[in-house]
Write a protein that holds these residues in place. Structure first.
Motif, mmCIF file in Angstrom:
data_model
loop_
_atom_site.group_PDB
_atom_site.id
_atom_site.type_symbol
_atom_site.label_atom_id
_atom_site.label_comp_id
_atom_site.label_asym_id
_atom_site.label_seq_id
_atom_site.Cartn_x
_atom_site.Cartn_y
_atom_site.Cartn_z
ATOM 1 N N TYR A 37 2.600 9.843 -6.469
ATOM 2 C CA TYR A 37 1.867 9.854 -7.441
ATOM 3 C C TYR A 37 0.471 11.517 -7.662
ATOM 4 O O TYR A 37 0.009 11.309 -8.900
ATOM 5 C CB TYR A 37 0.808 8.507 -7.969
ATOM 6 N N LYS A 38 -0.185 11.888 -6.768
ATOM 7 C CA LYS A 38 -0.641 13.204 -6.608
ATOM 8 C C LYS A 38 -0.523 13.908 -5.225
ATOM 9 O O LYS A 38 0.205 12.683 -4.081
ATOM 10 C CB LYS A 38 -1.888 12.345 -6.568
ATOM 11 N N TYR A 39 -0.850 14.578 -5.023
ATOM 12 C CA TYR A 39 -0.691 15.174 -3.969
ATOM 13 C C TYR A 39 -2.922 15.962 -3.088
ATOM 14 O O TYR A 39 -2.890 15.859 -4.139
ATOM 15 C CB TYR A 39 -0.181 16.996 -4.410
ATOM 16 N N ASP A 40 -3.111 15.600 -2.186
ATOM 17 C CA ASP A 40 -4.084 16.484 -1.263
ATOM 18 C C ASP A 40 -4.080 17.498 -1.382
ATOM 19 O O ASP A 40 -2.825 18.134 -0.616
ATOM 20 C CB ASP A 40 -4.781 14.753 -0.667
ATOM 21 N N TYR A 142 1.442 8.320 -1.249
ATOM 22 C CA TYR A 142 1.768 7.424 -2.364
ATOM 23 C C TYR A 142 1.589 6.457 -2.904
ATOM 24 O O TYR A 142 0.694 6.021 -1.859
ATOM 25 C CB TYR A 142 3.415 7.073 -1.546
ATOM 26 N N SER A 143 1.960 6.087 -4.204
ATOM 27 C CA SER A 143 1.225 4.276 -3.835
ATOM 28 C C SER A 143 2.552 4.077 -2.759
ATOM 29 O O SER A 143 3.336 3.278 -3.991
ATOM 30 C CB SER A 143 0.844 3.670 -5.525
ATOM 31 N N VAL A 144 1.382 2.367 -2.768
ATOM 32 C CA VAL A 144 2.585 2.027 -1.675
ATOM 33 C C VAL A 144 1.871 0.207 -2.454
ATOM 34 O O VAL A 144 1.036 -0.153 -2.328
ATOM 35 C CB VAL A 144 1.778 2.134 -0.028
ATOM 36 N N LYS A 145 2.973 -0.518 -1.504
ATOM 37 C CA LYS A 145 2.775 -2.282 -1.642
ATOM 38 C C LYS A 145 3.266 -2.861 -0.174
ATOM 39 O O LYS A 145 3.373 -2.844 0.417
ATOM 40 C CB LYS A 145 4.008 -2.929 -2.820
ATOM 41 N N GLY A 146 2.294 -4.214 0.151
ATOM 42 C CA GLY A 146 2.566 -4.731 1.860
ATOM 43 C C GLY A 146 2.701 -3.732 1.940
ATOM 44 O O GLY A 146 1.192 -3.658 2.664
ATOM 45 N N ASP A 147 3.415 -4.227 3.264
ATOM 46 C CA ASP A 147 2.690 -3.401 4.801
ATOM 47 C C ASP A 147 3.628 -1.649 4.663
ATOM 48 O O ASP A 147 3.317 -1.169 5.603
ATOM 49 C CB ASP A 147 3.476 -4.020 5.952
ATOM 50 N N VAL A 148 3.720 -1.230 3.618
ATOM 51 C CA VAL A 148 4.660 0.216 3.484
ATOM 52 C C VAL A 148 3.365 0.832 3.997
ATOM 53 O O VAL A 148 2.026 0.512 3.310
ATOM 54 C CB VAL A 148 5.043 0.461 2.450
ATOM 55 N N THR A 149 3.111 1.939 5.000
ATOM 56 C CA THR A 149 1.755 3.108 4.800
ATOM 57 C C THR A 149 2.437 4.111 4.157
ATOM 58 O O THR A 149 3.438 4.206 4.059
ATOM 59 C CB THR A 149 1.058 2.936 5.873
ATOM 60 N N ASN A 150 1.849 5.311 4.100
ATOM 61 C CA ASN A 150 1.980 6.408 3.444
ATOM 62 C C ASN A 150 2.923 7.059 5.007
ATOM 63 O O ASN A 150 4.267 8.035 4.061
ATOM 64 C CB ASN A 150 0.630 7.478 3.104
ATOM 65 N N TYR A 151 2.021 6.719 5.877
ATOM 66 C CA TYR A 151 2.593 7.496 7.003
ATOM 67 C C TYR A 151 4.409 7.353 7.451
ATOM 68 O O TYR A 151 5.389 8.086 7.394
ATOM 69 C CB TYR A 151 2.331 7.034 8.307
ATOM 70 N N ARG A 152 4.524 5.550 6.999
ATOM 71 C CA ARG A 152 5.919 4.822 7.356
ATOM 72 C C ARG A 152 6.720 5.825 5.909
ATOM 73 O O ARG A 152 7.870 5.757 6.248
ATOM 74 C CB ARG A 152 5.763 3.779 7.084
ATOM 75 N N ALA A 188 14.343 20.450 -5.261
ATOM 76 C CA ALA A 188 13.049 20.025 -5.951
ATOM 77 C C ALA A 188 12.515 18.377 -5.230
ATOM 78 O O ALA A 188 11.515 18.082 -5.030
ATOM 79 C CB ALA A 188 13.736 18.899 -7.418
ATOM 80 N N VAL A 189 13.938 17.622 -5.581
ATOM 81 C CA VAL A 189 13.639 16.085 -4.873
ATOM 82 C C VAL A 189 12.764 16.574 -3.925
ATOM 83 O O VAL A 189 11.502 16.020 -3.171
ATOM 84 C CB VAL A 189 14.628 15.808 -5.115
ATOM 85 N N GLU A 190 13.622 17.880 -2.370
ATOM 86 C CA GLU A 190 13.053 17.245 -1.464
ATOM 87 C C GLU A 190 11.063 18.054 -1.309
ATOM 88 O O GLU A 190 10.285 17.755 -1.123
ATOM 89 C CB GLU A 190 13.706 18.235 -0.554
ATOM 90 N N MET A 191 10.979 18.900 -2.399
ATOM 91 C CA MET A 191 10.024 19.510 -2.161
ATOM 92 C C MET A 191 8.604 18.995 -2.568
ATOM 93 O O MET A 191 7.710 19.634 -2.774
ATOM 94 C CB MET A 191 10.284 21.214 -2.763
ATOM 95 N N LEU A 192 9.254 17.805 -3.455
ATOM 96 C CA LEU A 192 8.009 17.172 -4.356
ATOM 97 C C LEU A 192 8.050 16.487 -3.119
ATOM 98 O O LEU A 192 6.576 15.519 -3.438
ATOM 99 C CB LEU A 192 8.827 16.212 -4.956
ATOM 100 N N HIS A 193 8.638 15.205 -2.102
ATOM 101 C CA HIS A 193 8.339 14.565 -1.299
ATOM 102 C C HIS A 193 7.224 15.717 0.105
ATOM 103 O O HIS A 193 6.522 15.372 0.417
ATOM 104 C CB HIS A 193 9.495 13.788 -0.451
ATOM 105 N N LYS A 626 8.113 9.546 -14.568
ATOM 106 C CA LYS A 626 7.445 9.602 -13.309
ATOM 107 C C LYS A 626 7.072 10.788 -13.250
ATOM 108 O O LYS A 626 5.551 10.559 -12.673
ATOM 109 C CB LYS A 626 9.085 9.541 -11.971
ATOM 110 N N VAL A 627 6.706 11.690 -13.432
ATOM 111 C CA VAL A 627 6.347 12.710 -13.084
ATOM 112 C C VAL A 627 5.862 13.892 -14.056
ATOM 113 O O VAL A 627 4.822 14.209 -14.190
ATOM 114 C CB VAL A 627 6.962 14.355 -12.197
ATOM 115 N N ALA A 628 6.610 13.970 -15.793
ATOM 116 C CA ALA A 628 6.405 14.641 -16.705
ATOM 117 C C ALA A 628 4.839 13.916 -17.356
ATOM 118 O O ALA A 628 5.132 12.247 -17.188
ATOM 119 C CB ALA A 628 7.156 14.517 -17.397
#
Ligand code: ADP
Ligand code: MG
Length: 677
Positions: A37-40, A142-152, A188-193, A626-628
């Protein structure tokens, strides 16, 4: 396969998959398109360029053994001295006692945190041993829920890209990629991640935004086409001569803009497809006159017409003016919630038998037992106040009525081509000649007495005023209490010859009627009201509109309220009483004082508040991307719209194999119910 369960991705077990489901990620494809949802952006700048109190990233060598202090029960403070560009910088870390073991004198560290330029000190929020490889590092969030972390999440996305990435196939024709210099879909998908740098990120975003807009616009254009082609035989053969002589009945000449819109609408009515058109024009631009002519045209074609409006007051007002206008030409009736059962039965029977030519009403028009003999044209006023479902219900009443939606909320172009992308749009962008601009003032509450004296002065010279009572809560009850309080206050303040009236939504219909009638006849000079007078009400002798708590209203709504005055030939005033708490609020009040042009105001409101707030909570139909972002990326939106129009008009989806992938994707869309062929 991309549509298999995320559980098939290495590293995702039952529990992880359940948490991903909470994020609406079910398939591998969902996972690959679950975007940050954003990039630092961590950028290492020279010390001299760091800005006080900014979040910054620095790299340096630890000079001494870090010192660790405990205080309170569990709190700790770890202090490092770091050499950056030969300057000793103090770095403070709170509650990270464990870091002392990892960080030793002589180590290189990358530190991110809040910069204090005066003390040459950083309060660390993130640290890492070693230097950052590039001077700029982009961290997806990323916005995450439950036990999901950005790292995982990053780990499994990376895994999925490795194992399934090759299945992300291109959907755009090659020429689009070269013409617009867009990266391939997979890249594009790869670079967005995992963006390596800003340029990559920019282009991959550009690609994704264009794709989102193009798919959406294709869908809208296809829907529009399906609407038009869905029906046959509603060509309304209206009588041109009769319509012309009807236009002669008006005491004025139509403006050019009215004539142009009228022509577009009549052309739709005459042709065999089902009209699905939006007529927009500022308050007072003369939409109602156009509507009346179209309704009449439908009658001359032997059909019935219906006009649906959001409030009873408005329904009654339209009913009266249309009855006057039509005279002997038509049997016009009114159907609202407060029509008594006996009369209602009679109206329902009359509509079904075709004895009633024209029905004006509120939601009461869309109840199940209301059937028409031969409904030709449906006009829905202030359509954004109706839910999508209600609109559809009314439209489905007749066999294939032509439908015209009217709105006085000027819809910014960006919204018009998204939220209403499946419609044709007519615009009345010109005011009848001779109108004076309403002068708008923004004042503080302590000016109230002066405002009341201003009202007295104008009332004594024969004019009238509205006072919109303060809005405390979005609750009817409190607002009504406010209106009542203000009403009593004014009666005390004004000399006895100035009559004050009270209007709010809870009054019985006949009382509302009586009040409005008295106001229209100048038996009441000052009308205290909740926002029920917002739409449509027409009293040309009213010249002052005072709005309490103006900062709590949307600009579109304020503009609507302002539109209640300035309808005659005298100078009119709109006085906004507001004490906005923040800059955006102040900016909004200023905009109101700067422009009377509804379209300009709408654009600026949209920019300030974003599309979600523009229509208020009730609005549905604004797509989510999603992005636009349709405000920020409006140029891409227009490009996509033009491309989609071209693709649909040239029937490329079905005739050109380069477009086969786009077509496949569109055919999975549940809204586009038919196969494209
Ligand atoms: P809207 O529905 O767009 O708010 P209306 O149709 O109620 O506007 O018109 C506002 C006022 O302007 C009405 O009093 C109407 O009679 C008058 N009016 C409409 N068209 C014209 C015109 N072409 N010239 C002069 N006055 C007009
Ligand atoms: Mg038609």
């Amino acid at each position: 396969m991309l549509n298999e369960s995320v559980k098939n991705v290495k590293g995702i077990g039952e529990k992880f998959a359940e948490d991903l489901n909470l994020m609406n990620v079910y398939t591998v494809e969902d996972l690959l398109h679950y975007l940050p949802y954003k990039y630092d952006v961590l950028e290492i700048l020279p010390l001299s360029e760091l800005i006080h109190e900014d979040k910054v990233t620095i790299v340096g060598r630890i000079l001494y053994e870090p010192s660790l202090n405990f205080y309170g029960r569990k709190k700790s403070r770890l202090v490092l001295t770091v050499d950056v560009e030969n300057v000793a910088i103090k770095a403070v870390m709170f509650n990270r006692a464990f870091a002392k073991k990892q960080l030793n004198a002589g180590d290189i560290v990358t530190l991110t945190g809040k910069w204090d330029a005066h003390r040459l000190q950083i309060t660390v929020s993130n640290y890492r041993k070693g230097a950052q490889e590039d001077s700029t590092e982009i961290q997806p969030m990323y916005s995450v829920k439950g036990d999901v972390t950005n790292y995982r999440l990053k780990k499994v996305i990376s895994q999925a890209l490795k194992d399934y990435g090759d299945q992300i196939t291109e959907i755009l024709p090659v020429s689009y990629l070269t013409d617009y210099k867009l990266p391939a879909r997979k890249d594009a998908v790869e670079m967005l991640h995992f963006p390596q740098n800003r340029v990559q990120l920019k282009h991959s975003r550009r690609r994704y935004i264009y794709e989102e807009f193009l798919l959406f616009q294709l869908k809208m254009q296809l829907l529009r086409k399906q609407h038009r082609e869905a029906t046959e035989g509603n060509a309304q053969e209206y009588d041109v001569e009769k319509v012309d002589s009807f236009i002669e009945r008006f005491p004025f000449k139509l403006t050019n803009a009215q004539n142009a819109s009228l022509e577009e609408i009549l052309l739709d009515m005459r042709s065999s497809y089902r009209m699905n058109r939006l007529l927009q024009g500022d308050v007072g631009s003369g939409k109602t006159a156009v509507a009346a002519i179209c309704l009449y045209a439908s009658l001359t074609a032997g059909k019935q017409g219906a006009l649906m409006v959001p409030t009873e007051i408005l329904a009654e007002q339209h009913y009266q003016s249309l009855q006057e206008l039509f005279g002997e030409l038509a049997n016009v009736r009114l159907l609202t919630g407060s029509v008594k059962a006996k009369e209602r039965r009679e109206i329902v029977a009359g509509l079904e038998a075709g004895e009633i030519d024209l029905i004006i009403g509120t939601h009461a028009l869309i109840q199940d037992d209301v059937l028409f003999h031969d409904l030709g044209l449906v006009i829905v006023d202030e359509q954004h106040r109706f839910g999508v479902e209600q609109r559809r219900t009314l439209r489905d009443k007749g066999l294939h009525p032509d439908v015209l939606f009217m709105t006085a909320t000027p819809i910014p172009r960006t919204l018009a081509i998204t939220a209403f992308g499946d419609m044709d749009v007519s615009q009345i962008n010109e005011m009848p000649a001779g109108r004076k601009e309403v002068e708008t003032l923004w004042v503080k509450e302590n000016m109230f007495e002066r405002i009341l004296n201003f009202i007295i002065k104008h009332v004594q010279s024969g004019e009238q005023a509205y006072l919109i009572s303060p809005l405390i809560e979005e609750s009817d009850k409190l607002d009504i209490q406010n209106a009542v309080d203000l009403y009593h206050q004014l009666i005390e303040f004004f000399p006895p010859e100035i009559k004050v009236g009270l209007m709010h939504g809870r009054l019985p219909a006949d009382e509302k009627d009586a009040v409005m009638k008295d106001y229209a006849e100048n038996k009441i000079q000052v009308l205290v009201s909740t926002t029920v007078v917002e739409v449509g009400v027409n009293v040309p002798n009213a010249t002052i509109m005072v709005i309490y708590d103006a900062e709590r209203f949307g600009l579109a709504q304020l503009h609507q309220l302002r539109g209640r005055v300035g309808r005659g030939d005298k100078q009119s005033y709109c006085i906004l009483i507001a004490e906005p708490k923040n800059e955006v609020g102040k900016e909004r009040m200023s905009i109101m004082t700067e422009t009377n042009n509804g379209f300009e105001l709408a654009e600026r409101d949209l920019q300030l508040r974003g599309p979600g707030d523009f229509f208020g909570r009730k609005q549905s139909g604004i797509p989510e991307f999603k992005v636009a972002d349709m405000v920020h990326d409006y140029r891409a939106l227009e490009t996509a719209r033009n491309d989609a129009t071209f693709i649909v008009n040239q029937e490329l989806l079905t005739n050109d194999s380069e477009y086969a992938k786009l077509r496949e994707l569109l055919e999975t869309d549940p809204d586009l119910h038919t196969k494209l062929d």
